[in-house]
Design an enzyme around this catalytic site. Sequence first.
Site, mmCIF file in Angstrom:
data_model
loop_
_atom_site.group_PDB
_atom_site.id
_atom_site.type_symbol
_atom_site.label_atom_id
_atom_site.label_comp_id
_atom_site.label_asym_id
_atom_site.label_seq_id
_atom_site.Cartn_x
_atom_site.Cartn_y
_atom_site.Cartn_z
ATOM 1 N N SER A 144 -2.443 5.205 -14.285
ATOM 2 C CA SER A 144 -3.412 4.748 -15.237
ATOM 3 C C SER A 144 -3.835 3.334 -15.502
ATOM 4 O O SER A 144 -4.622 3.262 -16.332
ATOM 5 C CB SER A 144 -3.043 5.621 -16.614
ATOM 6 O OG SER A 144 -3.072 6.897 -16.604
ATOM 7 N N GLY A 176 -5.393 1.484 -13.448
ATOM 8 C CA GLY A 176 -6.573 1.067 -12.600
ATOM 9 C C GLY A 176 -8.027 1.524 -13.286
ATOM 10 O O GLY A 176 -8.215 1.023 -14.410
ATOM 11 N N GLY A 192 -9.666 4.840 -6.033
ATOM 12 C CA GLY A 192 -8.481 4.198 -6.070
ATOM 13 C C GLY A 192 -7.267 4.362 -5.350
ATOM 14 O O GLY A 192 -7.600 4.886 -4.106
ATOM 15 N N VAL A 193 -6.093 4.827 -5.622
ATOM 16 C CA VAL A 193 -4.938 5.147 -5.093
ATOM 17 C C VAL A 193 -5.011 6.849 -4.558
ATOM 18 O O VAL A 193 -4.764 6.974 -3.458
ATOM 19 C CB VAL A 193 -3.573 4.914 -5.719
ATOM 20 C CG1 VAL A 193 -3.595 5.775 -6.578
ATOM 21 C CG2 VAL A 193 -2.368 4.891 -4.726
ATOM 22 N N ASP A 194 -6.033 7.508 -5.554
ATOM 23 C CA ASP A 194 -6.190 8.681 -5.077
ATOM 24 C C ASP A 194 -6.925 8.885 -3.723
ATOM 25 O O ASP A 194 -6.562 9.565 -2.889
ATOM 26 C CB ASP A 194 -7.046 9.243 -5.991
ATOM 27 C CG ASP A 194 -7.028 10.967 -6.097
ATOM 28 O OD1 ASP A 194 -6.391 11.610 -5.237
ATOM 29 O OD2 ASP A 194 -7.678 11.643 -7.167
ATOM 30 N N ASN A 207 -6.750 13.113 -10.843
ATOM 31 C CA ASN A 207 -7.293 13.210 -12.043
ATOM 32 C C ASN A 207 -7.310 14.834 -12.303
ATOM 33 O O ASN A 207 -6.477 15.443 -11.327
ATOM 34 C CB ASN A 207 -8.947 12.990 -11.780
ATOM 35 C CG ASN A 207 -9.701 13.732 -10.710
ATOM 36 O OD1 ASN A 207 -9.673 14.955 -10.658
ATOM 37 N ND2 ASN A 207 -10.033 12.878 -9.795
ATOM 38 N N TYR A 263 -8.590 4.176 -14.986
ATOM 39 C CA TYR A 263 -8.178 4.745 -16.411
ATOM 40 C C TYR A 263 -7.827 3.782 -17.537
ATOM 41 O O TYR A 263 -7.924 4.247 -18.832
ATOM 42 C CB TYR A 263 -7.016 5.912 -16.320
ATOM 43 C CG TYR A 263 -7.633 7.051 -15.682
ATOM 44 C CD1 TYR A 263 -8.768 7.349 -15.186
ATOM 45 C CD2 TYR A 263 -6.694 8.297 -15.694
ATOM 46 C CE1 TYR A 263 -9.299 8.637 -14.839
ATOM 47 C CE2 TYR A 263 -7.209 9.356 -15.150
ATOM 48 C CZ TYR A 263 -8.374 9.594 -14.647
ATOM 49 O OH TYR A 263 -8.781 10.916 -14.031
ATOM 50 N N ASP A 274 0.850 -1.212 0.017
ATOM 51 C CA ASP A 274 0.074 0.022 0.056
ATOM 52 C C ASP A 274 0.869 1.212 0.074
ATOM 53 O O ASP A 274 1.781 1.252 0.941
ATOM 54 C CB ASP A 274 -0.906 -0.208 1.174
ATOM 55 C CG ASP A 274 -1.986 1.137 1.568
ATOM 56 O OD1 ASP A 274 -1.651 2.119 0.816
ATOM 57 O OD2 ASP A 274 -2.720 0.774 2.230
HETATM 58 N N1 AR6 Z 1 -1.328 1.473 -3.031
HETATM 59 C C1 AR6 Z 1 -0.797 1.300 -4.103
HETATM 60 N N2 AR6 Z 1 -1.332 1.110 -5.279
HETATM 61 C C2 AR6 Z 1 -2.859 1.313 -5.363
HETATM 62 C C3 AR6 Z 1 -3.282 1.394 -4.020
HETATM 63 C C4 AR6 Z 1 -2.690 1.763 -3.109
HETATM 64 N N3 AR6 Z 1 -3.219 1.956 -1.830
HETATM 65 N N4 AR6 Z 1 -4.807 1.711 -4.404
HETATM 66 C C5 AR6 Z 1 -5.027 1.364 -5.666
HETATM 67 N N5 AR6 Z 1 -3.658 1.193 -6.102
HETATM 68 P P1 AR6 Z 1 -6.160 3.952 -9.640
HETATM 69 P P2 AR6 Z 1 -5.607 5.512 -12.423
HETATM 70 C C6 AR6 Z 1 -3.401 0.709 -7.696
HETATM 71 O O1 AR6 Z 1 -7.555 3.376 -10.457
HETATM 72 O O2 AR6 Z 1 -5.897 4.209 -13.232
HETATM 73 C C7 AR6 Z 1 -8.995 7.913 -9.180
HETATM 74 O O3 AR6 Z 1 -10.453 8.151 -9.191
HETATM 75 C C8 AR6 Z 1 -4.263 0.034 -8.534
HETATM 76 O O4 AR6 Z 1 -4.754 -1.257 -8.218
HETATM 77 O O5 AR6 Z 1 -5.969 4.367 -8.563
HETATM 78 O O6 AR6 Z 1 -4.686 6.276 -12.733
HETATM 79 C C9 AR6 Z 1 -8.586 9.246 -9.823
HETATM 80 O O7 AR6 Z 1 -9.296 10.611 -9.106
HETATM 81 C C10 AR6 Z 1 -3.728 0.417 -9.842
HETATM 82 O O8 AR6 Z 1 -2.913 -0.768 -9.837
HETATM 83 O O9 AR6 Z 1 -5.704 5.137 -10.844
HETATM 84 C C11 AR6 Z 1 -8.594 9.241 -11.203
HETATM 85 O O10 AR6 Z 1 -10.131 9.719 -11.497
HETATM 86 C C12 AR6 Z 1 -2.970 1.672 -9.551
HETATM 87 O O11 AR6 Z 1 -2.873 1.800 -8.250
HETATM 88 C C13 AR6 Z 1 -8.593 7.947 -11.628
HETATM 89 O O12 AR6 Z 1 -8.922 7.230 -10.416
HETATM 90 C C14 AR6 Z 1 -3.755 2.966 -10.301
HETATM 91 O O13 AR6 Z 1 -5.379 2.809 -10.213
HETATM 92 C C15 AR6 Z 1 -7.282 7.593 -12.025
HETATM 93 O O14 AR6 Z 1 -7.065 6.262 -12.490
#
Ligand code: AR6
Length: 172
Positions: A119, A121, A34-36, A26, A123, A12
Amino acid sequence: MRKDAIEVVQGDITRQAIDAVVNAANTSLLGGGGVDGAIHRAAGPELLAECRTLGGCPTGEAKVTRGYRLPAQWVIHTVGPVWRGGKDGEDKLLASCYRRSLEVAVQTGVRSVAFPAISTGIYGFPLERATRIAVREVRAFLEANPGLEKVVFVCFDRLTFNCYEQALAEIS
Ligand code: AR6
Protein backbone atom coordinates in the site's frame (compact mmCIF):
# COMPACT_ATOMS: atom_id res chain seq x y z
CA MET A 1 11.54 -12.79 20.83
CA ARG A 2 12.48 -14.31 17.42
CA LYS A 3 14.24 -11.20 16.18
CA ASP A 4 16.52 -13.17 13.85
CA ALA A 5 13.50 -14.50 11.97
CA ILE A 6 12.97 -11.05 10.39
CA GLU A 7 15.26 -9.64 7.71
CA VAL A 8 15.20 -6.35 5.84
CA VAL A 9 16.84 -6.18 2.41
CA GLN A 10 16.90 -3.64 -0.39
CA GLY A 11 16.14 -5.16 -3.77
CA ASP A 12 13.65 -6.60 -6.22
CA ILE A 13 11.15 -9.06 -4.74
CA THR A 14 10.95 -11.00 -8.02
CA ARG A 15 14.58 -12.10 -7.52
CA GLN A 16 14.20 -13.45 -4.00
CA ALA A 17 15.04 -17.11 -3.44
CA ILE A 18 12.33 -17.81 -0.89
CA ASP A 19 9.32 -20.12 -0.57
CA ALA A 20 6.69 -17.43 -1.17
CA VAL A 21 6.57 -13.79 -2.25
CA VAL A 22 3.62 -11.58 -1.36
CA ASN A 23 2.10 -9.48 -4.13
CA ALA A 24 0.54 -6.06 -3.41
CA ALA A 25 -2.36 -6.63 -5.79
CA ASN A 26 -5.76 -5.01 -6.39
CA THR A 27 -9.18 -6.59 -5.85
CA SER A 28 -9.35 -7.90 -9.44
CA LEU A 29 -6.11 -9.93 -9.01
CA LEU A 30 -5.61 -9.42 -12.74
CA GLY A 31 -2.35 -7.47 -12.57
CA GLY A 32 -1.42 -3.80 -12.48
CA GLY A 33 1.59 -1.52 -12.03
CA GLY A 34 4.24 -1.38 -9.30
CA VAL A 35 5.28 -4.62 -7.68
CA ASP A 36 2.18 -6.37 -9.06
CA GLY A 37 3.29 -5.64 -12.64
CA ALA A 38 6.85 -6.76 -11.86
CA ILE A 39 5.67 -10.07 -10.34
CA HIS A 40 3.38 -10.83 -13.30
CA ARG A 41 6.13 -10.00 -15.82
CA ALA A 42 8.67 -12.19 -14.03
CA ALA A 43 6.27 -15.11 -13.37
CA GLY A 44 4.93 -15.22 -16.94
CA PRO A 45 1.40 -15.53 -18.37
CA GLU A 46 0.55 -18.68 -16.44
CA LEU A 47 0.27 -16.54 -13.32
CA LEU A 48 -2.47 -14.38 -14.84
CA ALA A 49 -4.25 -17.51 -16.07
CA GLU A 50 -4.36 -18.93 -12.53
CA CYS A 51 -5.38 -15.55 -11.09
CA ARG A 52 -8.36 -15.48 -13.46
CA THR A 53 -9.72 -18.59 -11.71
CA LEU A 54 -9.70 -16.96 -8.26
CA GLY A 55 -12.59 -14.50 -8.67
CA GLY A 56 -10.75 -11.52 -7.21
CA CYS A 57 -9.91 -10.81 -3.58
CA PRO A 58 -11.37 -8.38 -1.01
CA THR A 59 -9.19 -5.69 0.57
CA GLY A 60 -7.33 -7.08 3.60
CA GLU A 61 -7.58 -10.68 2.37
CA ALA A 62 -5.04 -12.99 0.70
CA LYS A 63 -5.07 -15.79 -1.89
CA VAL A 64 -2.27 -18.09 -3.07
CA THR A 65 -1.11 -19.18 -6.53
CA ARG A 66 1.97 -20.92 -7.85
CA GLY A 67 5.05 -18.83 -8.68
CA TYR A 68 5.66 -20.23 -12.19
CA ARG A 69 8.89 -18.65 -13.55
CA LEU A 70 9.73 -16.89 -10.28
CA PRO A 71 12.39 -18.37 -8.02
CA ALA A 72 9.65 -18.44 -5.36
CA GLN A 73 7.36 -21.48 -5.51
CA TRP A 74 4.30 -19.53 -4.38
CA VAL A 75 2.78 -16.07 -4.74
CA ILE A 76 0.45 -14.86 -2.01
CA HIS A 77 -1.71 -12.10 -3.44
CA THR A 78 -3.04 -9.61 -0.93
CA VAL A 79 -4.95 -6.38 -1.45
CA GLY A 80 -3.86 -3.41 0.62
CA PRO A 81 -6.14 -0.46 1.42
CA VAL A 82 -6.07 2.73 -0.65
CA TRP A 83 -5.07 5.55 1.73
CA ARG A 84 -8.05 7.88 2.24
CA GLY A 85 -6.75 9.94 5.17
CA GLY A 86 -6.66 7.24 7.85
CA LYS A 87 -10.27 7.26 9.09
CA ASP A 88 -11.53 4.59 6.73
CA GLY A 89 -10.13 1.56 8.57
CA GLU A 90 -6.86 1.68 6.63
CA ASP A 91 -4.67 0.64 9.58
CA LYS A 92 -6.78 -2.42 10.38
CA LEU A 93 -7.00 -3.44 6.74
CA LEU A 94 -3.25 -3.17 6.27
CA ALA A 95 -2.63 -5.21 9.45
CA SER A 96 -5.07 -7.79 8.10
CA CYS A 97 -3.07 -8.05 4.84
CA TYR A 98 0.06 -9.08 6.77
CA ARG A 99 -1.81 -11.45 9.08
CA ARG A 100 -3.89 -13.13 6.38
CA SER A 101 -0.90 -13.47 4.05
CA LEU A 102 1.02 -15.27 6.79
CA GLU A 103 -1.96 -17.46 7.66
CA VAL A 104 -2.27 -18.50 4.02
CA ALA A 105 1.50 -19.10 3.94
CA VAL A 106 1.35 -21.45 6.92
CA GLN A 107 -1.69 -23.27 5.48
CA THR A 108 0.30 -23.77 2.25
CA GLY A 109 3.26 -25.23 4.14
CA VAL A 110 5.52 -22.27 3.41
CA ARG A 111 8.47 -21.65 5.76
CA SER A 112 9.87 -18.39 4.36
CA VAL A 113 7.99 -15.36 3.03
CA ALA A 114 9.06 -12.07 1.41
CA PHE A 115 6.83 -8.97 1.65
CA PRO A 116 6.92 -5.73 -0.32
CA ALA A 117 5.83 -2.54 1.48
CA ILE A 118 2.12 -3.11 0.82
CA SER A 119 0.00 0.00 0.00
CA THR A 120 2.93 2.45 0.27
CA GLY A 121 3.30 3.00 -3.49
CA ILE A 122 0.37 3.67 -5.79
CA TYR A 123 -2.11 3.28 -2.87
CA GLY A 124 -0.47 6.16 -0.95
CA PHE A 125 -0.33 4.76 2.61
CA PRO A 126 2.14 6.83 4.69
CA LEU A 127 5.41 4.90 4.76
CA GLU A 128 6.40 5.15 8.44
CA ARG A 129 2.92 4.29 9.61
CA ALA A 130 2.78 1.31 7.24
CA THR A 131 6.17 -0.08 8.23
CA ARG A 132 5.27 0.04 11.95
CA ILE A 133 2.09 -1.92 11.26
CA ALA A 134 4.01 -4.42 9.12
CA VAL A 135 6.68 -5.03 11.75
CA ARG A 136 4.16 -5.30 14.60
CA GLU A 137 1.97 -7.83 12.77
CA VAL A 138 4.85 -9.96 11.52
CA ARG A 139 6.49 -10.06 14.97
CA ALA A 140 3.24 -11.13 16.63
CA PHE A 141 2.65 -13.80 14.01
CA LEU A 142 6.17 -15.23 14.30
CA GLU A 143 5.79 -15.47 18.07
CA ALA A 144 2.65 -17.55 17.68
CA ASN A 145 3.84 -19.68 14.72
CA PRO A 146 7.22 -21.35 15.27
CA GLY A 147 6.82 -23.31 12.00
CA LEU A 148 7.38 -20.11 10.03
CA GLU A 149 11.15 -19.65 9.86
CA LYS A 150 11.81 -16.42 8.06
CA VAL A 151 10.07 -13.23 6.92
CA VAL A 152 11.94 -10.80 4.67
CA PHE A 153 10.85 -7.21 4.07
CA VAL A 154 12.06 -6.45 0.55
CA CYS A 155 12.47 -2.71 0.05
CA PHE A 156 12.68 -1.26 -3.41
CA ASP A 157 14.39 1.94 -2.29
CA ARG A 158 16.67 3.18 0.46
CA LEU A 159 13.98 5.30 2.16
CA THR A 160 11.75 2.26 2.65
CA PHE A 161 14.73 0.23 3.88
CA ASN A 162 15.56 2.90 6.45
CA CYS A 163 11.96 3.02 7.65
CA TYR A 164 11.90 -0.73 8.29
CA GLU A 165 15.23 -0.62 10.12
CA GLN A 166 13.82 2.17 12.29
CA ALA A 167 10.55 0.33 12.96
CA LEU A 168 12.41 -2.86 13.89
CA ALA A 169 14.62 -0.93 16.31
CA GLU A 170 11.60 0.80 17.90
CA ILE A 171 9.23 -2.14 18.20
CA SER A 172 11.01 -4.75 20.27
N1 AR6 B 1 10.24 -5.40 -5.61
C1 AR6 B 1 9.99 -4.92 -4.37
N2 AR6 B 1 9.24 -3.82 -4.15
C2 AR6 B 1 8.74 -3.19 -5.24
C3 AR6 B 1 8.95 -3.62 -6.57
C4 AR6 B 1 9.75 -4.78 -6.74
N3 AR6 B 1 10.00 -5.29 -7.95
N4 AR6 B 1 8.30 -2.75 -7.41
C5 AR6 B 1 7.73 -1.81 -6.65
N5 AR6 B 1 8.00 -2.06 -5.34
P1 AR6 B 1 2.95 -0.58 -5.26
P2 AR6 B 1 0.48 -0.52 -3.63
C6 AR6 B 1 7.59 -1.33 -4.13
O1 AR6 B 1 2.57 0.69 -5.92
O2 AR6 B 1 0.81 0.81 -3.09
C7 AR6 B 1 -0.72 -1.98 -8.54
O3 AR6 B 1 -1.15 -1.37 -9.73
C8 AR6 B 1 7.18 0.12 -4.27
O4 AR6 B 1 8.33 0.95 -4.39
O5 AR6 B 1 3.49 -1.69 -6.08
O6 AR6 B 1 0.00 -1.60 -2.68
C9 AR6 B 1 -1.74 -2.98 -8.01
O7 AR6 B 1 -2.37 -3.68 -9.05
C10 AR6 B 1 6.47 0.32 -2.94
O8 AR6 B 1 7.43 0.49 -1.89
O9 AR6 B 1 1.69 -1.23 -4.44
C11 AR6 B 1 -2.68 -2.10 -7.26
O10 AR6 B 1 -3.62 -1.50 -8.13
C12 AR6 B 1 5.78 -1.04 -2.72
O11 AR6 B 1 6.43 -1.95 -3.60
C13 AR6 B 1 -1.79 -1.03 -6.67
O12 AR6 B 1 -0.65 -0.97 -7.53
C14 AR6 B 1 4.28 -1.04 -3.00
O13 AR6 B 1 3.99 -0.20 -4.10
C15 AR6 B 1 -1.32 -1.39 -5.30
O14 AR6 B 1 -0.62 -0.30 -4.75
